[in-house]
Design a protein around this motif. Structure first.
Motif, PDB file in Angstrom:
ATOM      1  N   GLN A  30     -58.302 -77.793  26.904  1.00  0.00           N
ATOM      2  CA  GLN A  30     -59.592 -77.854  27.570  1.00  0.00           C
ATOM      3  C   GLN A  30     -60.500 -78.807  26.817  1.00  0.00           C
ATOM      4  OE1 GLN A  30     -61.693 -74.146  27.797  1.00  0.00           O
ATOM      5  NE2 GLN A  30     -62.924 -74.799  29.548  1.00  0.00           N
ATOM      6  N   LYS A  32     -63.527 -80.211  25.010  1.00  0.00           N
ATOM      7  CA  LYS A  32     -64.545 -79.539  24.211  1.00  0.00           C
ATOM      8  C   LYS A  32     -65.435 -80.554  23.507  1.00  0.00           C
ATOM      9  CE  LYS A  32     -61.580 -75.580  22.971  1.00  0.00           C
ATOM     10  NZ  LYS A  32     -61.032 -74.799  21.818  1.00  0.00           N
ATOM     11  N   ALA A  79     -72.986 -75.917  33.792  1.00  0.00           N
ATOM     12  CA  ALA A  79     -71.563 -76.014  33.455  1.00  0.00           C
ATOM     13  C   ALA A  79     -70.685 -75.948  34.700  1.00  0.00           C
ATOM     14  CB  ALA A  79     -71.181 -74.901  32.484  1.00  0.00           C
ATOM     15  N   TYR A  80     -71.070 -75.107  35.651  1.00  0.00           N
ATOM     16  CA  TYR A  80     -70.240 -74.898  36.839  1.00  0.00           C
ATOM     17  C   TYR A  80     -70.801 -75.569  38.083  1.00  0.00           C
ATOM     18  CZ  TYR A  80     -67.522 -71.599  34.105  1.00  0.00           C
ATOM     19  OH  TYR A  80     -66.698 -71.035  33.156  1.00  0.00           O
ATOM     20  N   LYS A  81     -71.912 -76.314  37.926  1.00  0.00           N
ATOM     21  CA  LYS A  81     -72.515 -77.071  39.022  1.00  0.00           C
ATOM     22  C   LYS A  81     -72.828 -76.164  40.211  1.00  0.00           C
ATOM     23  CE  LYS A  81     -70.047 -81.269  37.652  1.00  0.00           C
ATOM     24  NZ  LYS A  81     -69.136 -82.363  38.066  1.00  0.00           N
ATOM     25  N   GLN A 112     -68.505 -85.650  31.997  1.00  0.00           N
ATOM     26  CA  GLN A 112     -67.634 -84.526  31.647  1.00  0.00           C
ATOM     27  C   GLN A 112     -68.355 -83.465  30.813  1.00  0.00           C
ATOM     28  OE1 GLN A 112     -64.729 -87.573  30.200  1.00  0.00           O
ATOM     29  NE2 GLN A 112     -63.195 -86.234  31.138  1.00  0.00           N
ATOM     30  N   PRO A 114     -70.435 -81.099  31.839  1.00  0.00           N
ATOM     31  CA  PRO A 114     -70.304 -79.741  32.399  1.00  0.00           C
ATOM     32  C   PRO A 114     -69.011 -79.040  31.991  1.00  0.00           C
ATOM     33  CG  PRO A 114     -71.188 -81.201  34.056  1.00  0.00           C
ATOM     34  CD  PRO A 114     -70.802 -82.073  32.888  1.00  0.00           C
ATOM     35  N   GLU A 115     -67.905 -79.775  31.978  1.00  0.00           N
ATOM     36  CA  GLU A 115     -66.624 -79.174  31.579  1.00  0.00           C
ATOM     37  C   GLU A 115     -66.675 -78.724  30.121  1.00  0.00           C
ATOM     38  OE1 GLU A 115     -61.872 -80.368  31.262  1.00  0.00           O
ATOM     39  OE2 GLU A 115     -63.271 -81.684  32.337  1.00  0.00           O
ATOM     40  N   MET A 116     -67.317 -79.516  29.265  1.00  0.00           N
ATOM     41  CA  MET A 116     -67.420 -79.151  27.858  1.00  0.00           C
ATOM     42  C   MET A 116     -68.372 -77.963  27.671  1.00  0.00           C
ATOM     43  SD  MET A 116     -67.283 -82.862  25.897  1.00  0.00           S
ATOM     44  CE  MET A 116     -68.326 -83.750  27.058  1.00  0.00           C
ATOM     45  N   GLN A 118     -68.582 -75.532  29.804  1.00  0.00           N
ATOM     46  CA  GLN A 118     -67.757 -74.376  30.154  1.00  0.00           C
ATOM     47  C   GLN A 118     -66.978 -73.887  28.936  1.00  0.00           C
ATOM     48  OE1 GLN A 118     -65.277 -74.815  33.657  1.00  0.00           O
ATOM     49  NE2 GLN A 118     -66.803 -76.055  34.698  1.00  0.00           N
ATOM     50  N   ALA A 119     -66.385 -74.840  28.197  1.00  0.00           N
ATOM     51  CA  ALA A 119     -65.624 -74.474  27.003  1.00  0.00           C
ATOM     52  C   ALA A 119     -66.543 -73.869  25.945  1.00  0.00           C
ATOM     53  CB  ALA A 119     -64.905 -75.705  26.447  1.00  0.00           C
TER      54      ALA A 119
END
Length: 318
Positions: A30, A32, A79-81, A112, A114-116, A118-119
Motif C-alpha cells: 500500500q 504510504k 482520503a476516500y473522496k 496519490q 488520498p491513498e496515502m 488511507q494508509a
C-alpha cells in the motif's frame, strides 16, 4: 484417448499450480507517506485570543503535505473522496483535530495523497471500515410540469482580451477568477475556463448570481449538495450541457461557508456557526431551480456509505 486424458490432467495441474502461486504472491504494498508527524491541533480560540494565525487546511508543497486543524472526519472524507453524508461513525470524529506534516515518497504525485491518507489512518489511527449501500433521503432533480427552460450550450468563443491578464491568479485548473470588478457593495467576476465553462459571478442586492456556460444536469445536482446537506440525484434524463443561471441568497451561501468552516475547524466570526438545515424549505435554492423548469423532490435512493467500524482518538507515536 489416453493422450487426451494426459493432456487434460496436465492442464488441470498447471491451473492448480498457477492458482497456488498467485495465492502465495505477496499483495502489492500500500502506498504510504515516507514519514509523517501527527500532533493534536491547538485550540483555535486560544490561538486567536493570543493574536496568532490559525493553521488550517491542506497544502501540498513539493514533496511535503501540510495539514492543519483537520478533524478525523475531514481526513476520512479526503482520503476516500466522499461527501459528509457518506461517512458514518462516532460523533467525536468531528471534534478531534490534528496537525499533520508528511513527506511524499520520490516518484509519487500529489494526486496519490488520498491513498496515502488511507494508509495513515489505518496505521496510526487503526481505522477499519466497510462500505454499505443504504436507502436514505435524497432530493431528486426532476423536470417541472411545464418542461425544462434550459438553453443548450453554445460553441466556445475566445475570451475578451481584458481577461488575459498576466497577474491573474490561477490554480492550474483554469478555475480561478481572472477579472473582478467592484461597484460599492456589488462585486462581479469571471472564471474564463472553469470546469463548467466560462462562469460569470456577481454579488448584488443580497444575492449571489452564477452563470455557467456548459453545465450538465449531473454537475448541477452535485453543486446543490452543499446548500441542501443531503444527496441530490439527477433524475431529469436530460443529456448534454446547458447554459445554467442560478441565484442563491447570501444568507444561504454564508450558511454553506460556515458549515464548511465548522467541519474544517475554522473559528467562525461572532460565535458558533449555525447548523445547516437538512430540509431548508423555501430557500433560494428551490426557487432558483424552479426558474430552470426543474424541481427538487424528496425521494429515497440507495447511497453508498463508509461505515467506520473502529477508530482510535489518539494516533500511535511518531
Amino acid at each position: 484417448m489416453m493422450t487426451h486424458r494426459i493432456r487434460m490432467v496436465g492442464m488441470a495441474a498447471g491451473l492448480v499450480t498457477a492458482a497456488l502461486r498467485a495465492q502465495s504472491q505477496p499483495a502489492a504494498p500500500q502506498l504510504k507517506f515516507e514519514v509523517a508527524s501527527i500532533k493534536p491541533a491547538p485550540d483555535m480560540m486560544t490561538v486567536l485570543s493570543a493574536g496568532g494565525k490559525p493553521h488550517l487546511g491542506m497544502k501540498v508543497d513539493g514533496a511535503m503535505v501540510d495539514i492543519g486543524g483537520w478533524s478525523l472526519k475531514m481526513l476520512i472524507l479526503t482520503a476516500y473522496k466522499l461527501k459528509p453524508y457518506q461517512v458514518s461513525g462516532p460523533d467525536w470524529m468531528d471534534s478531534v483535530r490534528f496537525d499533520i506534516l508528511a513527506k511524499i515518497p520520490d516518484g509519487v504525485t500529489k494526486d496519490q495523497v488520498p491513498e496515502m491518507l488511507q494508509a495513515l489512518l489505518a496505521e496510526r489511527f487503526k481505522l477499519t471500515a466497510h462500505r454499505e449501500t443504504k436507502e436514505q433521503p435524497v432530493y431528486g432533480l426532476v423536470v417541472g410540469k411545464d418542461g425544462p427552460k434550459l438553453k443548450p450550450s453554445v460553441p466556445d468563443v475566445d475570451a475578451p482580451p481584458d481577461l488575459a491578464t498576466k497577474d491573474a491568479a490561477d490554480d492550474g485548473r483554469g478555475g480561478s477568477i481572472k477579472t473582478t470588478r467592484r461597484n460599492g457593495d456589488n462585486i462581479s467576476g469571471v472564471i474564463p475556463n472553469g470546469p463548467n465553462g466560462r462562469t460569470n459571478i456577481a454579488v448584488a442586492n443580497g444575492m449571489l448570481h452564477m452563470e455557467w456556460a456548459k453545465m450538465t444536469l449531473i454537475a448541477l445536482a452535485e453543486g446543490l449538495v452543499p446548500y441542501l446537506n443531503r444527496p441530490v440525484v439527477d433524475m431529469t434524463g436530460l443529456k448534454g450541457t446547458y447554459q445554467v443561471t442560478m441565484e442563491f441568497s447570501l444568507a444561504d451561501t454564508m450558511g454553506v461557508v460556515r458549515a464548511a468552516d465548522q467541519r474544517n475547524g475554522v473559528a467562525p466570526a461572532g460565535g458558533d456557526a449555525p447548523a445547516m438545515a437538512s430540509d431548508p424549505t423555501g430557500s433560494s435554492v428551490f426557487s432558483s431551480v424552479q426558474r430552470l423548469g426543474l424541481k427538487l423532490e424528496s425521494r429515497k435512493a440507495p447511497v453508498e456509505q463508509l461505515m467506520v467500524d473502529h477508530l482510535e482518538k489518539t494516533p500511535t507515536e511518531n
